[in-house]
Design an enzyme around this catalytic site. Structure first.
Site, mmCIF file in Angstrom:
data_model
loop_
_atom_site.group_PDB
_atom_site.id
_atom_site.type_symbol
_atom_site.label_atom_id
_atom_site.label_comp_id
_atom_site.label_asym_id
_atom_site.label_seq_id
_atom_site.Cartn_x
_atom_site.Cartn_y
_atom_site.Cartn_z
ATOM 1 C CE LYS A 116 -4.001 1.130 4.399
ATOM 2 N NZ LYS A 116 -4.558 -0.176 5.242
ATOM 3 C CD GLU A 200 -5.352 6.774 9.552
ATOM 4 O OE1 GLU A 200 -4.612 6.102 10.348
ATOM 5 O OE2 GLU A 200 -6.067 6.238 8.801
ATOM 6 C CG HIS A 235 2.187 -1.308 11.533
ATOM 7 N ND1 HIS A 235 1.846 -0.646 12.512
ATOM 8 C CD2 HIS A 235 3.302 -0.725 10.852
ATOM 9 C CE1 HIS A 235 2.371 0.527 12.601
ATOM 10 N NE2 HIS A 235 3.303 0.477 11.581
ATOM 11 N NE ARG A 292 -8.003 -9.971 3.823
ATOM 12 C CZ ARG A 292 -7.583 -9.742 4.762
ATOM 13 N NH1 ARG A 292 -7.979 -10.728 5.973
ATOM 14 N NH2 ARG A 292 -6.950 -8.919 5.156
HETATM 15 P P1 ADP Z 1 -2.600 -2.536 6.699
HETATM 16 O O1 ADP Z 1 -3.753 -2.472 5.817
HETATM 17 O O2 ADP Z 1 -1.327 -2.106 5.949
HETATM 18 O O3 ADP Z 1 -2.591 -3.748 7.580
HETATM 19 P P2 ADP Z 1 -3.715 -0.853 8.805
HETATM 20 O O4 ADP Z 1 -4.298 0.235 8.225
HETATM 21 O O5 ADP Z 1 -4.726 -1.928 8.800
HETATM 22 O O6 ADP Z 1 -2.699 -1.318 7.483
HETATM 23 O O7 ADP Z 1 -3.076 -0.578 9.994
HETATM 24 C C1 ADP Z 1 -2.109 -1.497 10.502
HETATM 25 C C2 ADP Z 1 -1.918 -1.320 12.037
HETATM 26 O O8 ADP Z 1 -1.253 -0.081 12.161
HETATM 27 C C3 ADP Z 1 -3.010 -1.367 12.926
HETATM 28 O O9 ADP Z 1 -3.612 -2.382 13.440
HETATM 29 C C4 ADP Z 1 -2.506 -0.269 14.072
HETATM 30 O O10 ADP Z 1 -1.598 -1.180 15.030
HETATM 31 C C5 ADP Z 1 -1.547 0.597 13.287
HETATM 32 N N1 ADP Z 1 -2.187 1.954 13.148
HETATM 33 C C6 ADP Z 1 -2.721 2.120 11.809
HETATM 34 N N2 ADP Z 1 -3.365 3.344 11.794
HETATM 35 C C7 ADP Z 1 -2.823 3.832 13.188
HETATM 36 C C8 ADP Z 1 -3.005 5.125 13.398
HETATM 37 N N3 ADP Z 1 -3.622 6.117 12.963
HETATM 38 N N4 ADP Z 1 -2.361 5.364 14.816
HETATM 39 C C9 ADP Z 1 -1.672 4.544 15.529
HETATM 40 N N5 ADP Z 1 -1.450 3.026 14.845
HETATM 41 C C10 ADP Z 1 -2.089 2.995 13.708
#
Ligand code: ADP
Length: 669
Positions: A116, A200, A235, A292
């Site tokens: 990431k 973040e 999540h 993917r």
């Molecule tokens: P993973 O790869 O573990 O699924 P992601 O980065 O895709 O993690 O994040 C999963 C979820 O977490 C997102 O869909 C969102 O709901 C929440 N999320 C991620 N980053 C943030 C953020 N900076 N602020 C608020 N919610 C977040």
């Protein structure tokens, strides 16, 4: 096109890929582990090869072994599906080295998006808007904390190698930071063997809106619009929809272009998803790119009319993109609900077991079910407990949502705990209908979504009792030759009597006494059913396993299945399972003694509890009958003797026949 495609996956996505491959005339090879020997994807494929023991690490994650199998069977391409090896750069590389086409992006693109933080670095350079934060090399506790302090709380700690919501922690204040960092690192280390973290800004009410992109090997790319996947728990996505509600043309184009820019920055090819967080003010921020096919790709297929697996195979086969951007359009609205074997009442704990009943809704142009299991299959501990994806489509969001709730009420599963009722509550909730949705939806609306088992039981007990009454009548009517018999007159128990009967229904661990009396006769029987303090006026019609019931003026359709331990009634997105039902013929009025003892329906004599000519007291059980999984105790209406039993224990009896001859004391004397 390829001649033989090996699918390095299992379950629904394997089945999904096989369908398209078949249509395109490509032969398919499935893999199976010990647990999957009889699995649907194995039956659907042209060939199937054993890959190893049940645990994924010994089977579906055995990259080298899978390559050997591909070579043995002469597969010229491998589709990895999602999960397992789909984002594994080593595996993609192994395919390449062995001259097998990996149906996915180039190795370098997988690598670029594998972390990431590395991905954010690339996107930053490509001017793709990022969630504000720190994604650099300084991993010291003090360094990370100072970035968080500067940014202001809340912040979100994320594992660079993360996925599936693991290694993530919200931090709400400076004081909490160090502990949260330690916890996130521990989780990241144990899940990914890598604890590189990024920080973040935690957006408190964002939506998760992702863009489906497709690129070919000639530098062309298109976006197939967006999906809103905001409804999540821990999540992880629960219900997805396309298009996202409230998107202006401009915002859609901006996000689409940003996603393409992201893809092009890493020379992408194939199907990819660029995930953004969308703020309430219309600002959007890059989160990550999944290299993917996504679980939720069907909603995009439903609104674009395209088959994304076909696109994947064509692009992998070095063809140009099937359609140009301006030829693509959005038609209607689609939802996907993920049907899981899990217990929403127990923190969504995965459930296992045998799918003793698996009855999906009928598929049509509006309803699609992507699944990898059939009735009788096991949901095992080895794999993701997703049972199916229920996908619906209609002209607009409102209509599509109505399709979703209806289809959920038609999805009947027994043997394994599922989230269907939770999904139904969710889809049927006002905030979901009204688009009051962000990633905190489930948490915020917990009370609304919570399953209230006690209330469900209260609602469904009259339905259950009504079913038993109608079923009894139906059985007696069909078995009855004599049209003058009380049974043929539509009175369940005895004609010309206001007879109150108590049914003891066992639901879970609790027994509920339900009082039933028939208050109307004629073509349609009407019953007064009392549960606790509540009285219901009920009538209904039974046709096979369906019952159209009217309860206090409210009409509903219920589906009934009889199984080993009783019945399941599915009605209005809720289900009641009731077992070991005991029916008590109730207090029989004194004059009822003359009415004799007749079998209420076809059944078996289970036990005879007294000897002929033995004195019995009023209320003493004389005989027990079983029919339709109900036990019926026949009790003495008064003190007296049974002069004769006409049947022995174990014998079958027809509904309506006389079972015994009883002499009340007064008459005997
Ligand atoms: P993973 O790869 O573990 O699924 P992601 O980065 O895709 O993690 O994040 C999963 C979820 O977490 C997102 O869909 C969102 O709901 C929440 N999320 C991620 N980053 C943030 C953020 N900076 N602020 C608020 N919610 C977040």
């Amino acid at each position: 096109m390829f001649t033989k495609l090996l699918i390095a996956n299992r379950g629904e996505i394997s089945c999904r890929i096989i369908k398209t491959a078949k249509r395109m005339g490509v032969l398919t090879v499935a893999l199976y582990s010990d647990a999957d020997q009889q699995a649907l994807h194995v039956k659907m494929a042209d060939e199937a090869v054993y890959v190893g023991p049940s645990p994924s690490k010994d089977s579906y994650l055995q990259g080298e072994k899978i390559i050997q199998i591909a070579l043995q069977v002469g597969a010229d391409a491998v589709h990895p599906g999602y999960g397992f090896l789909s984002e594994n750069a080593n595996f993609a590389n192994l395919c390449k080295q062995n001259n097998i086409v990996f149906v996915g992006p180039p190795v370098a693109a997988i690598e670029a998006m594998g972390s990431k933080s590395a991905a954010k670095n690339i996107m930053e350079k490509a001017n793709v808007p990022l969630v504000p934060g720190y994604h650099g090399d300084d991993q010291s506790e003090a360094g990370l904390k100072s970035h968080a302090d500067k940014m202001g709380y809340p912040v979100l700690l994320k594992a660079a190698a993360g996925g599936g919501g693991k290694g993530m922690r919200q931090v709400w204040s400076s004081e909490e930071f160090n502990d949260a960092l330690a916890a996130a690192k521990r989780e990241a280390m144990s899940s990914f063997n890598d604890d590189l973290m990024l920080v973040e800004k935690y957006l408190t009410q964002p939506r998760h809106v992702e863009i489906q992109v497709f690129c070919d090997n000639f530098g062309d790319g298109v976006y197939l619009f967006e999906r809103d996947c905001s409804v999540q728990r821990r999540h992880q996505k629960v219900i997805e929809e396309a298009p996202a509600f409230g998107m202006s043309k401009e915002l859609r184009a901006q996000m689409g272009e940003a996603a393409l820019k992201a893809a092009k920055a890493i020379n992408y090819a194939g199907a990819g998803t660029v995930e953004f967080l969308l703020d309430s003010d219309g600002q959007f921020y890059f989160m990550e790119m999944n290299t993917r096919l996504q679980v939720e790709h069907p909603v995009t297929e439903m609104i674009t009319g395209q088959d994304l697996v076909e696109w994947q195979l064509r692009v992998a086969n070095n063809e140009t993109l099937p359609m140009a951007q301006d030829a693509l359009g959005i038609h209607g609205h689609a939802f996907e609900a993920r049907i899981y074997a899990e217990d929403p009442n127990n923190d969504f704990l995965p459930a296992t077991g045998t799918l003793s009943l698996l009855q999906p809704p009928v598929e049509s142009q509006h309803v699609r079910v992507d699944t990898g299991v059939v009735q009788g299959d096991d949901v095992s501990v080895f794999y993701d407990p997703m049972i199916a994806k229920l996908i619906v489509w209609d002209e607009n969001r409102e209509k599509a949502l109505a399709r979703l709730t209806k289809a959920l009420t038609e999805y009947h599963i027994d043997g394994v705990v599922t989230n269907i009722e939770f999904l139904y509550n969710l889809a049927n909730s006002e905030p979901f209908k009204n688009e009051q949705i962000d990633t905190g939806f489930i948490e915020k609306n917990q009370e609304l979504l919570q399953l209230n088992e006690a209330q469900d039981v209260q609602t469904l007990l009259p339905v259950a009792a009504l079913y038993l009454m109608l079923n009894t009548q139906q059985n007696s009517n069909t078995s009855q030759q004599d049209s003058h018999s009380p049974w043929a007159q539509g009175n369940a128990w005895r004609a010309n009597e206001q007879h109150i009967q108590t049914l003891d229904l066992l639901v879970g661990e609790n027994t509920y006494a339900v009082q039933v009396s028939q208050i109307g006769m004629g073509a349609k029987s009407v019953f007064s059913i009392t549960v606790g303090q509540q009285n219901y006026h009920c009538s209904g019609e039974l046709a096979q396993n369906q019952m159209l019931s009217t309860i206090n003026g409210h009409k509903t359709l219920a589906n009934v299945t009889a199984h080993q331990d009783g019945y399941s009634i599915f009605s209005n997105g809720k289900v009641i399972r009731f077992n070991n039902i005991q029916a008590d013929l109730g207090d029989i009025e004194d004059n009822a003694a003359d009415a004799g003892f007749v079998a209420p329906m076809n059944g078996t004599v289970v036990a005879i509890l007294v000897e002929p000519q033995q004195s019995v007291e009023k209320g003493q059980t004389l005989m027990v009958m079983e029919a339709m999984k109900m036990e019926h105790s026949l009790k003495a209406p008064a003190d007296g003797v049974v002069s004769e039993f006409y049947f022995k224990a174990g014998e079958l009896v027809d509904g309506g026949v006389e079972l015994l001859a009883f002499q009340p004391s007064e008459k005997a004397s």
